[in-house]
Structure formats: structure tokens, C-alpha cells
Design an enzyme around this catalytic site. Structure first.
Site, PDB file in Angstrom:
ATOM      1  N   TYR A 170       1.205  -0.983  -0.001  1.00 61.07           N
ATOM      2  CA  TYR A 170       0.052   0.421   0.016  1.00 61.07           C
ATOM      3  C   TYR A 170       0.972   1.073   0.105  1.00 61.07           C
ATOM      4  O   TYR A 170       2.022   1.028  -0.093  1.00 61.07           O
ATOM      5  CB  TYR A 170      -0.959   0.088   0.879  1.00 61.07           C
ATOM      6  CG  TYR A 170      -1.886  -1.345   0.990  1.00 61.07           C
ATOM      7  CD1 TYR A 170      -3.162  -1.191  -0.094  1.00 61.07           C
ATOM      8  CD2 TYR A 170      -1.865  -2.684   1.769  1.00 61.07           C
ATOM      9  CE1 TYR A 170      -3.753  -2.322  -0.022  1.00 61.07           C
ATOM     10  CE2 TYR A 170      -2.503  -3.556   2.013  1.00 61.07           C
ATOM     11  CZ  TYR A 170      -3.808  -3.280   0.852  1.00 61.07           C
ATOM     12  OH  TYR A 170      -4.594  -4.845   0.452  1.00 61.07           O
ATOM     13  N   CYS A 341     -12.938 -21.544   9.133  1.00 64.62           N
ATOM     14  CA  CYS A 341     -12.658 -20.407   8.642  1.00 64.62           C
ATOM     15  C   CYS A 341     -12.233 -21.854   7.027  1.00 64.62           C
ATOM     16  O   CYS A 341     -10.917 -22.785   7.027  1.00 64.62           O
ATOM     17  CB  CYS A 341     -11.309 -19.348   8.180  1.00 64.62           C
ATOM     18  SG  CYS A 341     -10.857 -19.471   6.672  1.00 64.62           S
ATOM     19  N   CYS A 344     -11.519 -19.805   2.087  1.00 66.83           N
ATOM     20  CA  CYS A 344     -12.013 -19.644   0.421  1.00 66.83           C
ATOM     21  C   CYS A 344     -11.984 -17.435  -0.364  1.00 66.83           C
ATOM     22  O   CYS A 344     -11.707 -17.751  -1.112  1.00 66.83           O
ATOM     23  CB  CYS A 344     -13.438 -19.753   0.412  1.00 66.83           C
ATOM     24  SG  CYS A 344     -14.303 -18.876   1.151  1.00 66.83           S
ATOM     25  N   ALA A 390     -25.331 -27.119   3.475  1.00 66.93           N
ATOM     26  CA  ALA A 390     -26.365 -26.332   3.671  1.00 66.93           C
ATOM     27  C   ALA A 390     -27.730 -27.180   4.676  1.00 66.93           C
ATOM     28  O   ALA A 390     -28.303 -26.418   5.308  1.00 66.93           O
ATOM     29  CB  ALA A 390     -27.700 -27.014   1.603  1.00 66.93           C
ATOM     30  N   ASN A 417     -21.123 -33.192  -1.127  1.00 65.81           N
ATOM     31  CA  ASN A 417     -19.614 -33.141  -1.746  1.00 65.81           C
ATOM     32  C   ASN A 417     -18.986 -32.194  -1.513  1.00 65.81           C
ATOM     33  O   ASN A 417     -17.527 -32.034  -1.045  1.00 65.81           O
ATOM     34  CB  ASN A 417     -20.014 -31.966  -2.551  1.00 65.81           C
ATOM     35  CG  ASN A 417     -20.904 -32.711  -4.113  1.00 65.81           C
ATOM     36  OD1 ASN A 417     -20.663 -33.902  -3.769  1.00 65.81           O
ATOM     37  ND2 ASN A 417     -21.826 -32.652  -4.570  1.00 65.81           N
ATOM     38  N   LYS A 427      -6.192 -29.638   1.699  1.00 63.95           N
ATOM     39  CA  LYS A 427      -7.108 -28.366   1.735  1.00 63.95           C
ATOM     40  C   LYS A 427      -7.817 -29.327   3.144  1.00 63.95           C
ATOM     41  O   LYS A 427      -9.054 -29.119   4.010  1.00 63.95           O
ATOM     42  CB  LYS A 427      -8.698 -28.968   1.056  1.00 63.95           C
ATOM     43  CG  LYS A 427      -7.660 -28.497  -0.526  1.00 63.95           C
ATOM     44  CD  LYS A 427      -9.586 -28.438  -1.239  1.00 63.95           C
ATOM     45  CE  LYS A 427     -10.108 -27.122  -0.878  1.00 63.95           C
ATOM     46  NZ  LYS A 427     -11.221 -28.107  -1.975  1.00 63.95           N
TER      47      LYS A 427
HETATM   48  S1  SF4 Z   1     -15.186 -16.461   3.533  1.00 66.45           S
HETATM   49 FE1  SF4 Z   1     -14.135 -17.749   3.635  1.00 66.45          FE
HETATM   50  S2  SF4 Z   1     -12.067 -16.902   3.590  1.00 66.45           S
HETATM   51 FE2  SF4 Z   1     -12.976 -15.320   5.029  1.00 66.45          FE
HETATM   52  S3  SF4 Z   1     -13.255 -16.146   6.591  1.00 66.45           S
HETATM   53 FE3  SF4 Z   1     -14.836 -17.092   5.725  1.00 66.45          FE
HETATM   54  S4  SF4 Z   1     -14.770 -18.960   5.241  1.00 66.45           S
HETATM   55 FE4  SF4 Z   1     -12.688 -17.472   5.919  1.00 66.45          FE
END
Ligand code: SF4
Ligand SMILES: Cc1cc2nc3c(=O)[nH]c(=O)nc-3n(C[C@H](O)[C@H](O)[C@H](O)COP(=O)(O)O)c2cc1C
Length: 646
Positions: A170, A341, A344, A390, A417, A427
Site C-alpha cells: 500500500y 474458516c 475460500c 446447507a 460434496n 485442504k
Molecule cells: S469468507 Fe471464507 S476465507 Fe473469508 S473468513 Fe469466511 S470462510 Fe474464511
């Protein structure tokens, strides 16, 4: 987890524990003020137990570029920041706000192509036809004054300190880096010269806020780009030493920049503790307190890093979006309950696309006020069909609202899946997320029936008020001409990921999309597998995948470092006796293999919707059953379907 919950000090700030939320810029409302949504987001994190709230960056002035987030350039901001600070202090958390001079060459380019300013003329990342305008010395001086003034107002608002936003390519970092700073005046040249702007801002804050106000800096100690002009760890250490000499109260270390984005904004593919190598190198060279991040969300890793003394504060970015209760759950030994988390980066992808930053696995993140979870007003019975992310999400939420829920799953396992998606060793985040989700589901008390294939008759016979169809999608198998007596086995991507017996010999993967590439990498890492070849019909792999730049870059680098071969613009024509045939540029080729893996997409399982529509009061189709998409679509649709049941 003893060390994590001992008292700590960062800068001049005393903390109740060693856990911080890493600074993450938030969207403001259109007026640019700290919104109720912003305040509630941070309050919720403080409630979850973090000792330090690092508020994402605020701009000190809008004179030279538009604000990406809040602009701390007028006195009326004090009220909003003050409210934010008070709501966090209420839980005993401390608050440090990150303050930036701007983004320079990585600013979001507007459609009018207004060029922001920078140390030198550099093409914008988002629009290389526009370049930054070099600051004059007089303009730099104005920014320095604005910086001190913004810090003063933040101090008035009650923050416990500011963090200088001097990392990640930045604007401050553009001044610090010779690849972007080619000035020949006193603000360029050697490292000291390139640091002048940053140091002048530091000293200006000392003038406006006094010597005891905590001023720390987030700096990139290694850009991880092996090219001249970018920061190496040697220069990074030098930078830290100079900042220490100049009186910085603490250092927040980082790696990467936009050109090596996954080293800065990690994706699912990065390993835990991905920045620890440079953190340890800096620790050996400086004495001020250090904060660090980079996938430190495994509690055992975080504890070990503190015990080793490499860091004083563990900052968690993504993980705090996915689960602000991480500190409390770790403290209470409820690690399996953490909403992990999945890496993604939809939080980044959609925020950059202009939305309020979401979290794929936590629909409440940033929307704590908008989506209240209240008890259902009527006594009702809900059937959820499908036990993927889901279905599990919908069932647990509805159950928590007092609804009588039953879930049917056609397989003998839960996860849909995602079970296959989380299988590769690279992963782990997806696997941990799913394991924990299933664990929480098990504890929730929802009635679950496995090995139960839903039919229209069975559903109608249940006599429920509502049905949520989270029936997911199945891998597509294309029919290929097959030579008689062929010994080549055929699997779907999911089967290749989940099967108990190892895949052996050479493998051809048909399809070079996300699933194809991940499957190929997974197989390439198996000892029993020989050569892996992807055959892709388009002119390159991953061509139509829409995911965040870090994920894309990281996956491409993994592919490049692997032994996977790719054939692009190749049309598979059949399965031969000992392999796969394909056509390219009018020629037919054969790739020998013992197994073919089809990774050519998924087909939604949506037929039940029409079949039961007229017999059930309320039918909702969610997730992949609507169309094969991402985890965020599955989780959010399911969440909302269960949330709005009356
Ligand atoms: S959107 Fe995906 S990468 Fe971001 S915090 Fe949520 S689970 Fe983690
Ligand atoms: C949505 C999002 C926004 C971010 N915004 C900022 C920011 O404004 N300032 C900053 O220093 N870092 C920002 N970061 C980077 C994080 O502070 C952190 O360095 C990074 O996410 C790595 O830590 P983690 O692995 O714990 O997520 C952001 C990260 C995310 C995911």
C-alpha cells in the site's frame, strides 16, 4: 492453552490475553461514518473474548485519493469511533485503529480513471493504463500533517493506540520499496530515505498525541518476490531495527504483497503458520513486542508460537470472521465447536466486488444487526433433506429456534460434496470446518436419519409444515466410446477423493476446472499414483473459475510445482485399451493410464421440488440443489431459509 490467556502487552497497551482480531478493512455506509453495522461487528468480536481489537484501516485524508473505508479527516468521526471503542472496552478488550495514508497504485480505480498519488509514476494494479501521480514534497508534508491530525482525533475517540498501515504494497510500503519508489529527492534513495515519509508521520503522531500514546506499525518484512527492488528478509529486519530506533512501540509483521497475494491474504492452500519463518528472524533481531498472523487459527499452533516466544500477540483475521467466539471456545476447551474458516476468500472476493464483506461460513459476520435469530412464532415441523453444509446449517438453525426438525441423508455419512472437497491434504481447512460442523450437528439434538433416500411419498407421509431441500448435486459422468476389453477404470472426482482403496498407476483427469486441478494435485501427491495428466477442452486450466486472486495464484503455483501435466485445447474422444484418446489440432493422441477421473462438473438434484410442491405448505430449495455453486451459496441460502420460517 495457558499462554494464550495470560495477560499481555502490545505497544504501551496492556491486554487481558494474547489474542487480537487482525485489522480488516470494512465497508462504511455511503456517508463514510462508522456505521451501526461496523460497531456491532467489533462489539461482537470483543464479546467473543479477543483481548485486542485491531480496527481495519481508516484514511487520514481524502485529498489525494478516494477513501476505501472510513476517512478520519473530520471531527464528526470522533463520535462514531468513540462509540465503537466504548462498545469494545465494555468487554475489557483494547482497541487499536489502523491508520493509512492511502493505497496508491493498488487503489480501487474508478471508472473516471482518476489517478491516485504515489512515490513515483507506477501503473495501477486495477487499471494499468492509468499511473499514479508522484507526490510533490509539499503534498507529502500535507499528508504528514493530516496523519498526525487523524491520530489525534482517534485518540480523542478513546482508541488505545494506532497502527501505521505500512505493509502489503500500500502507499506507505510503496514509499518503502525501491521497485515502486524511484524518487531522487530526500523521500527516495536508500532505505532511510524511503522510510522518511513513514518516520515523519510517526514523529507527527508523537507531536499530536504525546509520547505515551501507543504507535505500532504493520510492516511487510519480506515481499516473497525474488526480484530486485522488492523487500527481502534482510531488508525487512533492517526496516524493523530502524523503526525500533525511532521509537515504534510494537511491530506487526507480515509477508507478501499484491504480486504474491497468497502470502499476504492466505487461501485454503496455505499451510498453518505460513509467516513464522520471517517472524522468527525478526524476533531474533528486535526487542519491541511483536504481533503476527497468517493462519495461526489452530489453537495448538498459536499456543506453541507464544510459548516459543516468537510472538507477543496472535492476530487472527479470517478466523474471526468465521467465528468471533474462537477465544472463548479455546479457553473453555470447546475447540471442536469452532466454526473453522475454509480459506475460500469470499470475504475478499465479494468485498472487492462492492458488497458488505461477507463470510461464507458465518452469514452473521458483519450482519449481526440485520439478521436477528428469534424463536419461531408457531409450533411447526421441518424436514430437511440432505446432510451437506446447507442441510446441516438449516437444520441446526431451525432447531435452535425451537422448530421440530428431522434431517434425512441418503448416504451413510454427512457432509455432501464437501467431504470430497476436504479430502486433499492441502485442504485441511475444509476438512476441519466439516468435521466441526458435523460435531456441532451431533451435539445439537436434531434428529438425523442416514441412508434415507427421500421420495415424494415418504416426504408427504411425514406430514411436516416445511421442507428444505438441500439435496445437493452429483458428479456428471460423460459417456465415452470404450474399446472392448479396456482395463481402464473410470471414477468421478468425488470417488477419486473419497475411495478407501488407493488409486494406482497413471491417471488421466478429464477437465481442468477447480475440481479437476485439485483432484489431479491430490492424486499427484499419492505414492500409489504414477503420472497424472489433465486433459482440458479450453485453452488453459482454471479458465472459468471465479474465485479470489490469492486462491487462484496459489493453486496455479501448486500446479506449477507439481508433477501434473496439462493438455489444453484437447477434446477427449474415448477410452482405449490402455488409456485415453484425445484430439488436438486435428491429430489424435493417446495418454496411457489405468484410471480416468471425470471432473466435468455437477448436476443439481432438484427434481423433488416439483414433485412435492403442491403437497407441502412451504418448500425451499437451497444450495447446490438450485445450481452447483460455492459453499457460501449453500450456507447462506440455508441459513436464510431457516431464519425466516415463522
Ligand atoms: S469468507 Fe471464507 S476465507 Fe473469508 S473468513 Fe469466511 S470462510 Fe474464511
Ligand atoms: C476481508 C479482509 C480485509 C482485510 N483488510 C485489512 C486491512 O484493512 N488492513 C490490514 O492490515 N490487513 C487487512 N487484512 C489482512 C489481515 O489483517 C491478515 O493480515 C490476513 O488476513 C492474514 O491473517 P489470517 O491468516 O489470520 O487471516 C484483511 C484481510 C481480510 C480477510
Amino acid at each position: 492453552m495457558n499462554k494464550l490467556f495470560e495477560r499481555a502487552t502490545y505497544g504501551n497497551v496492556k491486554l487481558k490475553n494474547h489474542i487480537a482480531i487482525a485489522p480488516m478493512g470494512m465497508k462504511t455506509d455511503i456517508d463514510g461514518f462508522v456505521s451501526e453495522r461496523n460497531i456491532e461487528f467489533y462489539r461482537r468480536v470483543a464479546e467473543g473474548g479477543a483481548g485486542l481489537i485491531m480496527v481495519g484501516c481508516a484514511m487520514c485524508t481524502q485529498e489525494f485519493e478516494g477513501r476505501p473505508t472510513w476517512a478520519m479527516d473530520n471531527f464528526f468521526q470522533v463520535a462514531g469511533f468513540g462509540q465503537l471503542v466504548d462498545s469494545c472496552h465494555a468487554y475489557g478488550a483494547k482497541v487499536i485503529t489502523q491508520l493509512t495514508v492511502g493505497l496508491g497504485r493498488v487503489a480501487y480505480a474508478d471508472r473516471l480513471e482518476t489517478a491516485p498519488y504515489g512515490p513515483s509514476e507506477n501503473p495501477l494494479r486495477a487499471n494499468p493504463s492509468v499511473s499514479t501521480r508522484p507526490f510533490t514534497v509539499e503534498q507529502i508534508q500535507r499528508v504528514v500533517k493530516a496523519y498526525g491530525n487523524a491520530a489525534f482525533m482517534l485518540k480523542k475517540a478513546g482508541v488505545d493506540g494506532i497502527e501505521m498501515h505500512a505493509y502489503g504494497g500500500y502507499l506507505f510500503d510503496q514509499f518503502l520499496t525501491s521497485a515502486w519508489n524511484r524518487r531522487t529527492d530526500e523521500y527516495g534513495g536508500n532505505l532511510r530515505g524511503r522510510m522518511r515519509f513513514l518516520l515523519e508521520c510517526l514523529h507527527e503522531v508523537r507531536k499530536t498525541c504525546g509520547p505515551d500514546f501507543s504507535v505500532t506499525a504493520k510492516v511487510t518484512v519480506d515481499h516473497r518476490i525474488p526480484k530486485p527492488g522488492y523487500r527481502t528478509i534482510e531488508e525487512g529486519i533492517e526496516l524493523c531495527k530502524i523503526l525500533e530506533e525511532e521509537g515504534i512501540d510494537g511491530l506487526h509483521l507480515d509477508t507478501g504483497c499484491y504480486e504474491r497475494y497468497y502470502c499476504q491474504i492466505p487461501s485454503v492452500y496455505e499451510p498453518k503458520g505460513m509467516e513464522l519463518d520471517v517472524i522468527r528472524a525478526v524476533r531474533a533481531a528486535v526487542h519491541v513486542p511483536l504481533m503476527g498472523q497468517g493462519k495461526l487459527n489452530d489453537p495448538a499452533v498459536a499456543e506453541a508460537v507464544l510459548t516459543e516466544g516468537a510472538l507477543d500477540v496472535i492476530a487472527l483475521g479470517h478466523q474471526m470472521l468465521a467465528d468471533p467466539d474462537w477465544p472463548t471456545k479455546v479457553k473453555e476447551g470447546r475447540v471442536k465447536e469452532i466454526n473453522h474458516c475454509i480459506g475460500c476468500n469470499e470475504c475478499m472476493y465479494l468485498a472487492i466486488a462492492g458488497k458488505h464483506r461477507p463470510c461464507a461460513v458465518n452469514p452473521l459476520s458483519g450482519h449481526e444487526l440485520e439478521y436477528p435469530i428469534v424463536p419461531a412464532v408457531k409450533t411447526r415441523r421441518l424436514l430437511v433433506v440432505g446432510g451437506g453444509p446447507a442441510g446441516l446449517t438449516a437444520a441446526m438453525l431451525a432447531h435452535s429456534r425451537g422448530i421440530d426438525v428431522t434431517l434425512w441423508e441418503r448416504h451413510d455419512y454427512l457432509g455432501g460434496n464437501l467431504a470430497a472437497a476436504g479430502a486433499p491434504s492441502f485442504k485441511t481447512d475444509v476438512r476441519v470446518f466439516l468435521d466441526n460442523l458435523i460435531y456441532r450437528f451431533g451435539k445439537s439434538g436434531v434428529k438425523a436419519v442416514l441412508n434415507k433416500t427421500a421420495t415424494k411419498e415418504d416426504i408427504l407421509a411425514e406430514g411436516v409444515d416445511d421442507v428444505i431441500l438441500a439435496t445437493g448435486s452429483d458428479s456428471i459422468m460423460i459417456r465415452l466410446p470404450r474399446a472392448e476389453g479396456s482395463k481402464v477404470g473410470v471414477l468421478t472426482g468425488n470417488e477419486a477423493m473419497l475411495r478407501k482403496e488407493p488409486v494406482t498407476g497413471d491417471v488421466v483427469v478429464i477437465g481442468g476446472g477447480l475440481v479437476g486441478c485439485e483432484t489431479a494435485l491430490h492424486l499427484d501427491g499419492m505414492r500409489s499414483v504414477g503420472k497424472v495428466t489433465i486433459i482440458e477442452a479450453l485453452d488453459c486450466v482454471l479458465k472459468t473459475v471465479k474465485h479470489f486472486g490469492s486462491n487462484d495464484h496459489s493453486l496455479r503455483d501448486l500446479m506449477a510445482a507439481s508433477g501434473v501435466e496439462t493438455v489444453c485445447s484437447g477434446k477427449v474422444t474415448g477410452i482405449s485399451e490402455n488409456g485415453v484418446t484425445y484430439e488436438k489440432d486435428g491429430q489424435v493422441y493417446e495418454v496411457p493410464c489405468s484410471t480416468v477421473v471425470m471432473a466435468v462438473g455437477y448436476r443439481s438434484n432438484s427434481a423433488l421440488e416439483d414433485e412435492i410442491w403442491s403437497g407441502i405448505n412451504n418448500v425451499r430449495l437451497v444450495g447446490d440443489a438450485v445450481a452447483p455453486r460455492k459453499v457460501i451459496d449453500a450456507v447462506h441460502e440455508a441459513f436464510h431459509a431457516a431464519r425466516v420460517l415463522k
